[in-house]
Design an enzyme around this catalytic site. Structure first.
Site, PDB file in Angstrom:
ATOM      1  N   GLU A  34      17.660  -3.750  16.135  1.00  0.00           N
ATOM      2  CA  GLU A  34      17.115  -2.410  16.338  1.00  0.00           C
ATOM      3  C   GLU A  34      17.879  -1.716  17.460  1.00  0.00           C
ATOM      4  O   GLU A  34      18.006  -2.249  18.559  1.00  0.00           O
ATOM      5  CB  GLU A  34      15.629  -2.484  16.672  1.00  0.00           C
ATOM      6  CG  GLU A  34      14.998  -1.141  17.023  1.00  0.00           C
ATOM      7  CD  GLU A  34      15.208  -0.089  15.945  1.00  0.00           C
ATOM      8  OE1 GLU A  34      15.773   0.977  16.281  1.00  0.00           O
ATOM      9  OE2 GLU A  34      14.823  -0.330  14.781  1.00  0.00           O
ATOM     10  N   GLY A  39       9.625  -0.417  15.680  1.00  0.00           N
ATOM     11  CA  GLY A  39       8.576   0.294  14.955  1.00  0.00           C
ATOM     12  C   GLY A  39       9.065   1.409  14.063  1.00  0.00           C
ATOM     13  O   GLY A  39       8.310   1.898  13.217  1.00  0.00           O
ATOM     14  N   GLY A  40      10.307   1.846  14.239  1.00  0.00           N
ATOM     15  CA  GLY A  40      10.839   2.881  13.373  1.00  0.00           C
ATOM     16  C   GLY A  40      10.241   4.256  13.630  1.00  0.00           C
ATOM     17  O   GLY A  40       9.529   4.490  14.609  1.00  0.00           O
ATOM     18  N   CYS A  42       7.908   6.054  12.052  1.00  0.00           N
ATOM     19  CA  CYS A  42       6.470   6.283  11.912  1.00  0.00           C
ATOM     20  C   CYS A  42       5.745   6.072  13.232  1.00  0.00           C
ATOM     21  O   CYS A  42       4.943   6.903  13.667  1.00  0.00           O
ATOM     22  CB  CYS A  42       5.892   5.358  10.844  1.00  0.00           C
ATOM     23  SG  CYS A  42       4.123   5.570  10.587  1.00  0.00           S
ATOM     24  N   HIS A 446     -25.294  12.065  -3.036  1.00  0.00           N
ATOM     25  CA  HIS A 446     -25.392  13.423  -2.504  1.00  0.00           C
ATOM     26  C   HIS A 446     -25.876  13.349  -1.054  1.00  0.00           C
ATOM     27  O   HIS A 446     -26.727  12.536  -0.721  1.00  0.00           O
ATOM     28  CB  HIS A 446     -26.399  14.229  -3.336  1.00  0.00           C
ATOM     29  CG  HIS A 446     -26.687  15.590  -2.771  1.00  0.00           C
ATOM     30  ND1 HIS A 446     -25.840  16.664  -2.972  1.00  0.00           N
ATOM     31  CD2 HIS A 446     -27.723  16.044  -2.002  1.00  0.00           C
ATOM     32  CE1 HIS A 446     -26.361  17.716  -2.357  1.00  0.00           C
ATOM     33  NE2 HIS A 446     -27.495  17.374  -1.758  1.00  0.00           N
TER      34      HIS A 446
END
Length: 465
Positions: A34, A39-40, A42, A446
């Site tokens: 990385e 975590g990229g 997002c 409902h």
């Protein structure tokens, strides 16, 4: 000598991380490289931080509109640094969780921080943060490097301190007047967010309407709702120059149908799309092909032209959503570890635009149905007719559903409160291949939003041309 692994993964995104753990649990040795934060997109500058800020903006809006519910309150005071601090805390917890999952909870995973590039088939050179280099080899390599903000070739832009969404997420002071170039879902989410924080907002879009992939009635309703909150839209605008004066005022010049416009603000956000992080990977060394925009070309198993090399997530183009990246992981996991391949091209595409109210979309819209020559009927129901909407005061928008000649749902657009959640109900209906009459006559508690499933199909009619 190079270090050998069973699996190499470039990029710690929503496909790469679970794939690393899946291979490690299967007894394979894995190296994950990385270059930035774990975590990229997002976790770090996409879904998580923007939705955290949208939640804060919604709280401010609720206080501001409390009198509509008989609640007296003073105007909200936005502590913008505190808003950003909350967002940062959420991000940090997520980053820590990813790191612990990769390094503490799963043996067999090595995390390296640096830039990876191909030097030979099945071989990567990783330039580490300490300026040393390490060579890695593996029979399986997965590219999960994502995208970055696209910056248009706009005269003067290089001389102006413009913002991408990454920089905007880290501002410590609220913009007085935010200019946003781009009327897609990113521009709309940030536009409403900062308007509710108290900024003046102008959105400049080159197209005739917002959200180019949606039907005209959806785009028009979205524009009307956001205009009512005080956002200015300049549509059909071709930006041709940007500048900044000595006082820091940014001027964006654009040609519109009404003539030349000079739009002035204190900050400029560039939200004109994304470009893939594929240009510095050395793809030509191993014969991996990409299209004219740089997106890596893959087959329906997400394989590239190089044997043993796969591309996952946004870097191979197509819909750029976290849930699609995660499904890429499942496609290759099931195929490579369990010998159960399925096509990455034949899958539903649900998505949500997280404005308030939300737009949830699944399946075909009217334009797409017409293009494919599908005979359909359309039902459209105002949200205000749902009891839950009247009781909560969340009455904006409409539900729209398309039904084919076999009485099955082929698409839905839910512009309204909890649009993303309601859209998922229609996705389940489509996966189950239920006929609409089963929903129209279903007993639903409902008062819930889901009661709209009883009613929207009573509006079915032939489409107007």
């Amino acid at each position: 000598m190079p270090t050998s692994y069973d699996v190499l993964i470039i990029g710690s995104g929503q496909a790469g991380n679970p794939l690393a753990t899946a291979f490690a649990e299967a007894g394979r040795t894995v190296a994950l490289v990385e270059e930035n934060h774990l975590g990229g997109s997002c976790i770090n500058y996409g879904c998580s931080p923007t939705k955290a800020l949208l939640a804060a903006a919604e709280r401010a809006h609720q206080i501001r509109t409390a009198a509509d519910y008989g609640i007296r309150s003073s105007a909200p005071e936005v502590d913008f640094p505190a808003v950003i601090a909350r967002k940062n805390a959420i991000i940090q917890r997520s980053r820590t969780g990813v790191r612990e999952n990769l390094t503490k909870e799963h043996e067999g995973i090595t995390v390296l921080h640096g830039h990876a590039a191909f030097t030979a088939p099945r071989t990567l050179q990783v330039k580490l943060a300490d300026n040393t280099a390490q060579e890695l080899t593996a029979p399986l390599i997965f590219i999960n490097t994502g995208t970055r903000a696209a910056v248009p070739d706009l005269p003067g832009l290089a001389d102006v301190p413009y913002l991408t969404t990454t920089e905007l997420l880290n501002l410590q002071e609220l913009p007085e007047h935010l200019l946003i170039l781009g009327g897609g879902y990113i521009g709309l989410e940030f536009g409403q967010m900062f308007r509710r924080f108290g900024s003046k907002v102008t959105i400049i879009e080159s197209g005739a309407h917002l959200l180019e992939h949606e039907d005209a009635d959806v785009c028009g309703a979205m524009e009307e709702m956001l205009t009512a909150e005080g956002i200015e839209f300049v549509l059909g605008a071709q930006a041709h120059h940007v500048s900044q004066n000595a006082e820091g005022v940014v001027t964006l010049s654009a040609r519109t149908r009404e003539g030349e416009r000079r739009l002035r603000g204190t900050h400029l956000l560039i939200a004109t799309g994304r470009v893939p992080n594929s240009d510095k990977l050395g793809l030509d060394v191993i014969g991996v092909k990409s299209d004219e925009k740089g997106y890596i070309q893959v087959n329906n198993r997400l394989e590239t032209a190089a044997k043993g090399v796969y591309a996952l997530g946004d870097v191979h183009g197509g819909p750029q959503f976290t849930h699609i990246s995660y499904d890429d992981y499942r496609v290759v996991r099931d195929g490579l570890l369990h010998r159960k391949w399925r096509s990455a091209r034949q899958r539903p595409l649900p998505y949500t635009v997280f404005t308030d109210p939300q737009l949830g979309r699944i399946g075909l819209n009217e334009d797409q149905a017409r293009e494919q020559g599908i005979r359909y009927r359309v039902g459209k129901m105002p949200v205000r007719t749902i009891g839950r909407a009247r009781e909560t005061g969340r009455i904006l928008g409409f539900w729209k559903v398309l039904v084919d000649a076999q009485d099955r749902v082929i698409g839905a657009a839910i512009l309204g409160a909890e649009g993303g959640e309601i859209m998922t109900m229609f996705q389940l209906i489509m996966m189950g291949k239920l006929k609409y009459q089963q929903l129209q006559n279903m007993v639903i508690a409902h008062p819930t939003w889901a009661e709209g499933l009883n009613n929207v199909f009573s509006k079915l009619e032939e489409p107007t041309v």
